[in-house]
Motif scaffolding. Structure first.
Motif, mmCIF file in Angstrom:
data_model
loop_
_atom_site.group_PDB
_atom_site.id
_atom_site.type_symbol
_atom_site.label_atom_id
_atom_site.label_comp_id
_atom_site.label_asym_id
_atom_site.label_seq_id
_atom_site.Cartn_x
_atom_site.Cartn_y
_atom_site.Cartn_z
ATOM 1 N N THR A 322 0.823 -1.211 0.000
ATOM 2 C CA THR A 322 0.000 0.000 0.000
ATOM 3 C C THR A 322 0.856 1.260 0.000
ATOM 4 O OG1 THR A 322 -1.823 -1.104 1.144
ATOM 5 C CG2 THR A 322 -1.732 1.299 1.297
ATOM 6 N N LEU A 323 1.887 1.289 0.834
ATOM 7 C CA LEU A 323 2.763 2.458 0.906
ATOM 8 C C LEU A 323 3.516 2.660 -0.400
ATOM 9 C CD1 LEU A 323 4.212 1.962 4.500
ATOM 10 C CD2 LEU A 323 2.566 3.702 3.782
ATOM 11 N N THR A 324 3.951 1.570 -1.008
ATOM 12 C CA THR A 324 4.671 1.665 -2.278
ATOM 13 C C THR A 324 3.768 2.199 -3.382
ATOM 14 O OG1 THR A 324 6.106 -0.191 -1.645
ATOM 15 C CG2 THR A 324 6.027 0.380 -3.985
ATOM 16 N N ALA A 325 2.510 1.749 -3.397
ATOM 17 C CA ALA A 325 1.560 2.236 -4.396
ATOM 18 C C ALA A 325 1.303 3.733 -4.218
ATOM 19 C CB ALA A 325 0.256 1.446 -4.297
ATOM 20 N N LEU A 326 1.192 4.176 -2.974
ATOM 21 C CA LEU A 326 1.007 5.599 -2.715
ATOM 22 C C LEU A 326 2.229 6.399 -3.158
ATOM 23 C CD1 LEU A 326 -0.714 5.596 0.798
ATOM 24 C CD2 LEU A 326 -1.703 6.462 -1.331
ATOM 25 N N LEU A 327 3.412 5.861 -2.912
ATOM 26 C CA LEU A 327 4.632 6.557 -3.324
ATOM 27 C C LEU A 327 4.688 6.695 -4.841
ATOM 28 C CD1 LEU A 327 7.349 7.837 -2.658
ATOM 29 C CD2 LEU A 327 8.356 5.539 -2.679
ATOM 30 N N GLU A 328 4.296 5.649 -5.545
ATOM 31 C CA GLU A 328 4.275 5.719 -7.009
ATOM 32 C C GLU A 328 3.291 6.787 -7.479
ATOM 33 O OE1 GLU A 328 6.171 4.237 -9.351
ATOM 34 O OE2 GLU A 328 7.357 3.620 -7.613
ATOM 35 N N LEU A 336 5.009 14.914 0.592
ATOM 36 C CA LEU A 336 4.549 13.580 0.973
ATOM 37 C C LEU A 336 5.564 12.485 0.679
ATOM 38 C CD1 LEU A 336 2.304 11.691 2.003
ATOM 39 C CD2 LEU A 336 1.400 11.635 -0.330
ATOM 40 N N ALA A 337 6.206 12.537 -0.463
ATOM 41 C CA ALA A 337 7.081 11.449 -0.890
ATOM 42 C C ALA A 337 8.165 11.099 0.143
ATOM 43 C CB ALA A 337 7.706 11.777 -2.242
ATOM 44 N N PRO A 338 8.879 12.079 0.732
ATOM 45 C CA PRO A 338 9.900 11.722 1.729
ATOM 46 C C PRO A 338 9.326 11.000 2.953
ATOM 47 C CG PRO A 338 10.209 13.979 0.971
ATOM 48 C CD PRO A 338 8.875 13.528 0.452
ATOM 49 N N ILE A 339 8.113 11.370 3.341
ATOM 50 C CA ILE A 339 7.474 10.708 4.483
ATOM 51 C C ILE A 339 7.186 9.250 4.136
ATOM 52 C CG2 ILE A 339 5.410 10.643 5.949
ATOM 53 C CD1 ILE A 339 5.260 13.684 5.675
ATOM 54 N N LEU A 340 6.640 9.016 2.950
ATOM 55 C CA LEU A 340 6.334 7.649 2.524
ATOM 56 C C LEU A 340 7.596 6.814 2.406
ATOM 57 C CD1 LEU A 340 3.607 8.361 -0.193
ATOM 58 C CD2 LEU A 340 3.258 7.448 2.116
ATOM 59 N N VAL A 341 8.667 7.391 1.913
ATOM 60 C CA VAL A 341 9.942 6.658 1.822
ATOM 61 C C VAL A 341 10.390 6.212 3.204
ATOM 62 C CG1 VAL A 341 12.401 6.884 1.295
ATOM 63 C CG2 VAL A 341 10.706 7.740 -0.327
ATOM 64 N N GLY A 342 10.280 7.112 4.184
ATOM 65 C CA GLY A 342 10.647 6.743 5.558
ATOM 66 C C GLY A 342 9.763 5.653 6.110
ATOM 67 N N TYR A 343 8.476 5.705 5.818
ATOM 68 C CA TYR A 343 7.557 4.680 6.303
ATOM 69 C C TYR A 343 7.862 3.327 5.661
ATOM 70 C CZ TYR A 343 4.634 8.345 8.414
ATOM 71 O OH TYR A 343 4.173 9.376 9.193
#
Length: 353
Positions: A322-328, A336-343
């Motif tokens: 799910t997190l990877t799909a959101l990052l894409e 947002l992208a840096p936060i998702l990478v950390g998660y």
């Protein structure tokens, strides 16, 4: 000490506004996105040394009031269990104005911020974004937000005071297995709703992890202050006091002389150990199906058993997807992208442990 020297907030510029009524040039303010501030390790160490030497200065945080003049509110949106109360109090301290929520608005309408969990079941859809034109999106890692949310549900179910009790491990596991897939979907929908309904200029993305960080917390508070100051009728405290205000509200337990009786959300002084294999076996759980690690985020100060909420390897795999799909989808979103990478990194490390 002013921690925020050298922070560049690309905030606004003056641009002409065309008019057909007169040849006189009118001017208006056009804002740009407030992007995250990134520091290298060397600069972070430098700030840390300054804090250790000089502290955060002196300031007084007074009770918030309802202003007599008109102000334009801002949504403060978060998934349940992500530090909404903490952020609510921080906004009141920064502005001096009262906040409200989407269910009651605390009996007032002229407020600086409206706390909401929409579109989750804990939130309520209110006015369209043309009425509340701007939003702060507060995120917390789902690995921490889910159990925090369940602690709230456990307290409500057992008629306990909010932020008073941590649910037993077996109760958490039972709720997690029954609701994990649904909550992942709710978290994804929550992020997409606020990212898609507000433009980068009218949206500020912040993370619980940074707000509670010993160094970056004051920086995030400055970003919040800058964003709120763009709203009609809102004036924030002077920039040189923001670090002190942040410290009194978010790290208030370190201020033995502070007078924040209303501050209920507290930080755990020590990181709890993850449940042992013996503890898992006690509940009939196969330890090989769980990835255990120490928490990296502070939780609410609740009584009851201390443990790191476990997840199955399949649940971690699903969350990672799910997190990877959101990052894409939001890779070009600088906030947002840096936060998702950390998660994503945190989930991968949890899976390896």
């Amino acid at each position: 000490i002013v921690l925020l020297a050298g922070i560049v907030l690309i905030s606004m510029m003056s641009v002409p506004s065309p008019t057909s009524q007169t040849s006189k040039l009118n001017r208006e303010i056009a804002y740009t996105e407030i992007v995250p501030v990134q520091y290298d390790e060397k600069k972070l160490k430098s700030y840390k040394k300054k804090v250790e030497k000089n502290g955060f200065g002196e300031c007084v945080v007074r009770p918030a009031i309802i202003p007599r003049h008109e102000i334009t509110p801002t949504f403060t949106a978060s998934y349940p269990g992500s530090g909404a109360k903490m952020t609510w109090l921080l906004i009141e301290a920064i502005t001096g104005f009262s906040t409200g929520d989407d269910f009651g608005i605390n009996g007032a309408h002229n407020i600086v911020s409206i706390k909401t969990h929409y579109p989750s079941s804990e939130g309520k859809q209110m006015a369209a974004n043309e009425v509340v034109p701007r939003a702060i999106l507060l995120l917390r890692h789902p690995l921490s937000a889910f159990p925090s949310y369940y602690n709230y549900l456990y307290e409500m179910e057992n008629k306990l005071e909010n932020h008073s009790t941590r649910a037993p491990l077996e109760a958490w596991i039972s709720w997690r297995d029954a609701n994990f897939d649904k909550e992942i979907e709710n978290w994804r929908r929550f992020v997409e709703y606020w990212m898609d309904n507000y433009s980068p200029i009218n949206r500020l993305v912040v993370s619980y992890e940074k707000i509670t960080d010993d160094i970056m917390g004051a920086v995030e508070a400055t970003r919040i202050a800058e964003f709120l100051s763009r709203s009609k009728g809102v004036v924030t405290c002077p920039p040189e006091l923001i670090a002190c205000v942040w410290h009194k509200v978010v790290k208030y337990k370190e201020n033995s002389s502070s007078n924040n009786e209303g501050r209920r959300l507290q930080e755990i002084p020590e990181i709890p150990a993850p449940p042992t294999k013996e503890e898992l076996a006690k509940y009939g759980i196969d330890p090989s199906q769980f990835a255990l690690s120490d928490p990296t985020n502070p939780n609410s100060h609740r009584s009851g058993p201390t443990y790191t909420p476990p997840y199955t390897k399949q649940q971690l795999k699903d969350l990672l997807s799910t997190l990877t799909a959101l990052l894409e989808r939001y890779r070009e979103e600088k906030s947002l992208a840096p936060i998702l990478v950390g998660y994503i990194d945190a989930v991968e490390k949890r899976g390896e442990s």
